[in-house]
Design a protein around this motif. Structure first.
Motif, PDB file in Angstrom:
ATOM      1  N   ALA A 128      94.664  28.359  -6.637  1.00 27.27           N
ATOM      2  CA  ALA A 128      94.374  28.664  -5.224  1.00 27.27           C
ATOM      3  C   ALA A 128      95.479  29.526  -4.616  1.00 27.27           C
ATOM      4  CB  ALA A 128      94.202  27.375  -4.435  1.00 27.27           C
ATOM      5  N   ALA A 129      96.733  29.184  -4.901  1.00 24.72           N
ATOM      6  CA  ALA A 129      97.859  29.928  -4.327  1.00 24.72           C
ATOM      7  C   ALA A 129      97.865  31.374  -4.795  1.00 24.72           C
ATOM      8  CB  ALA A 129      99.176  29.244  -4.701  1.00 24.72           C
ATOM      9  N   ARG A 130      97.597  31.603  -6.072  1.00 29.18           N
ATOM     10  CA  ARG A 130      97.664  32.957  -6.623  1.00 29.18           C
ATOM     11  C   ARG A 130      96.445  33.798  -6.246  1.00 29.18           C
ATOM     12  NH1 ARG A 130     100.264  31.535 -12.628  1.00 29.18           N
ATOM     13  NH2 ARG A 130     102.285  30.855 -11.805  1.00 29.18           N
ATOM     14  N   ALA A 131      95.328  33.122  -5.938  1.00 30.54           N
ATOM     15  CA  ALA A 131      94.118  33.864  -5.562  1.00 30.54           C
ATOM     16  C   ALA A 131      94.143  34.297  -4.100  1.00 30.54           C
ATOM     17  CB  ALA A 131      92.876  33.005  -5.817  1.00 30.54           C
ATOM     18  N   ALA A 132      94.959  33.636  -3.283  1.00 27.85           N
ATOM     19  CA  ALA A 132      94.941  33.889  -1.846  1.00 27.85           C
ATOM     20  C   ALA A 132      95.733  35.139  -1.486  1.00 27.85           C
ATOM     21  CB  ALA A 132      95.514  32.687  -1.101  1.00 27.85           C
ATOM     22  N   ALA A 133      95.139  35.971  -0.638  1.00 20.69           N
ATOM     23  CA  ALA A 133      95.903  37.088  -0.074  1.00 20.69           C
ATOM     24  C   ALA A 133      96.969  36.556   0.863  1.00 20.69           C
ATOM     25  CB  ALA A 133      94.964  38.036   0.664  1.00 20.69           C
ATOM     26  N   VAL A 134      96.607  35.485   1.603  1.00 20.36           N
ATOM     27  CA  VAL A 134      97.557  34.795   2.473  1.00 20.36           C
ATOM     28  C   VAL A 134      97.303  33.300   2.358  1.00 20.36           C
ATOM     29  CG1 VAL A 134      98.330  34.403   4.848  1.00 20.36           C
ATOM     30  CG2 VAL A 134      97.720  36.714   4.121  1.00 20.36           C
ATOM     31  N   ALA A 135      98.368  32.534   2.151  1.00 16.33           N
ATOM     32  CA  ALA A 135      98.286  31.078   2.170  1.00 16.33           C
ATOM     33  C   ALA A 135      98.929  30.583   3.465  1.00 16.33           C
ATOM     34  CB  ALA A 135      99.008  30.475   0.967  1.00 16.33           C
ATOM     35  N   LEU A 136      98.218  29.728   4.180  1.00 19.05           N
ATOM     36  CA  LEU A 136      98.721  29.159   5.425  1.00 19.05           C
ATOM     37  C   LEU A 136      99.005  27.675   5.207  1.00 19.05           C
ATOM     38  CD1 LEU A 136      96.166  30.750   7.937  1.00 19.05           C
ATOM     39  CD2 LEU A 136      98.445  31.591   7.330  1.00 19.05           C
ATOM     40  N   GLY A 137     100.195  27.237   5.581  1.00 21.68           N
ATOM     41  CA  GLY A 137     100.555  25.826   5.448  1.00 21.68           C
ATOM     42  C   GLY A 137     100.667  25.181   6.812  1.00 21.68           C
ATOM     43  N   SER A 138     100.081  23.995   6.971  1.00 19.42           N
ATOM     44  CA  SER A 138     100.101  23.335   8.278  1.00 19.42           C
ATOM     45  C   SER A 138     101.440  22.698   8.602  1.00 19.42           C
ATOM     46  CB  SER A 138      98.985  22.287   8.353  1.00 19.42           C
ATOM     47  OG  SER A 138      99.150  21.301   7.348  1.00 19.42           O
ATOM     48  N   CYS A 139     102.342  22.629   7.622  1.00 22.44           N
ATOM     49  CA  CYS A 139     103.721  22.190   7.885  1.00 22.44           C
ATOM     50  C   CYS A 139     104.633  22.916   6.913  1.00 22.44           C
ATOM     51  CB  CYS A 139     103.867  20.669   7.763  1.00 22.44           C
ATOM     52  SG  CYS A 139     103.679  20.031   6.082  1.00 22.44           S
ATOM     53  N   SER A 140     105.930  22.867   7.171  1.00 16.69           N
ATOM     54  CA  SER A 140     106.889  23.635   6.369  1.00 16.69           C
ATOM     55  C   SER A 140     106.858  23.225   4.902  1.00 16.69           C
ATOM     56  CB  SER A 140     108.297  23.448   6.939  1.00 16.69           C
ATOM     57  OG  SER A 140     108.378  23.940   8.256  1.00 16.69           O
TER      58      SER A 140
END
Length: 358
Positions: A128-140
């Motif tokens: 999932a991380a490598r496929a995403a153009a942008v990964a958004l995390g809800s916390c640090s």
């Protein structure tokens, strides 16, 4: 100007991710974005995405060819696909194979790292991380986790939960009367009845609280596979704990309670913690994941699994009117600094615009 089209992909739709997608869909539609939500059929009734102005396409949260084919047929017309959680991210990436459509993946929470399931989870997260153009995390911590798994572009995106509607504080006495608890102190926990919620520790603490006078009653709102085991233990040990099942009146239960408790193994932006602080209900929570950055100094934090610390923190609040009053004031002040729903939508939309312009 061409209307921006986005598809939101949900899997199981936990309380946090489902409510976020409902809020996000409404905000995006209000800004002229065409939104379609792909999720298991049962989530349509639970979150009523069409009422937010979004289209809804029932797609099972599976990775079999039929489900992926259905997902691909919906996503093929999108400008941006936004998946919620690594499992949904992997399914979306497979459905988008060969299509030049950017994928955004929001990491709302995380699974446990141990054992065979942990190894499978790490593989899913990596894909999932490598496929995403942008990964958004809800916390640090989730931003760091996405980077560790290979995300090219990982950003912090704290998610706003819808604020409680109405005036629940005015119904506290009525709620307590309906529960039949009299003047007894109430301690409230909310969440699925699963081991990672920390209810084993909470029940241990409830046994300790029996020595208090008056002894508090612990209310747990939620359902899950662990219900039978909890019921057996509550009955065999005669614990002052009541399982309420699923409830749609959490705000009313909160303002009727003396202390809210989040004993979880891990949380990002706990919905209960957010509601408790907004409503000025004293909170005791485990110092895990995104909880410390969410609550700041407006809650009592304890280590996960530490019965003595949890029991002592709750008992201390029940016996200290001054400290409770401090937290009643501190909660709404802390909540005022969280991003609003409007700011959350604006941040996500700016990511979409950036990806479409590339």
């Amino acid at each position: 100007m061409t209307q921006l089209r986005t598809v939101q992909v949900l899997g199981g739709g936990g309380a946090g991710s489902g409510a976020h997608v409902r809020s996000l869909a409404a905000g995006l539609v209000a800004r002229g974005v065409r939104v379609t939500v792909c999720a298991p059929a049962e989530l349509e009734d639970l979150y009523d995405f069409p009422a937010a102005g979004a289209g809804f396409a029932p797609v099972p949260g599976r990775g079999d060819p039929a489900a992926l084919g259905a997902l691909r047929s919906v996503c093929a017309a999108a400008d941006v696909v936004h998946a919620h959680g690594p499992h949904a991210g992997v399914r979306a990436a497979l459905a988008l194979s060969g299509l030049r459509i950017p994928l955004v993946v929001t990491w709302h929470t995380r699974g446990q790292d141990g054992g065979a399931r942990g190894r499978v989870l790490r593989l899913l997260e990596r894909r999932a991380a490598r496929a995403a153009a942008v990964a958004l995390g809800s916390c640090s911590e989730l931003v760091d986790r996405a980077r560790l798994r290979g995300a090219r572009d990982a950003r912090l995106a704290p998610l706003a939960m819808p604020a409680p509607s109405g005036r629940p504080a005015g119904r506290a006495a009525l709620t307590r009367a309906g529960l039949g608890v009299g003047d007894r102190p109430l301690v409230l926990a909310v969440g699925g009845l699963t081991p990672e919620r920390g209810y084993r520790t909470l029940l241990d603490a409830a046994g300790w609280w029996r020595r208090l006078d008056p002894a508090p009653l612990v209310l747990i709102a939620g359902e899950g596979r662990g219900r039978a085991a909890l019921e057996r233990r509550i009955a065999s040990e005669e614990l002052p704990v009541r399982l309420l099942g699923r409830r749609d009146d959490i705000a009313e239960l909160l303002v009727a309670s003396d202390v809210a408790v989040v004993p979880s193994r891990w949380e990002a932006r706990s919905p209960l913690a957010q509601e408790a602080l907004r409503l000025g209900v004293p909170l005791v929570a485990t110092a895990v994941g995104g909880v410390p950055e969410l609550v700041g100094d407006a809650a009592e934090l304890v280590p996960y699994g530490d019965v003595g610390a949890l029991a002592g923190a709750v008992a201390g609040l029940l016996g200290d009117r001054v400290r409770r009053a401090e937290l009643v004031r501190a909660g709404p002040a802390q909540a005022a600094g969280w991003p609003t729903e409007d700011e959350t939508v604006a941040q996500v939309l700016s990511v979409y615009d950036e990806l479409v312009a590339r």
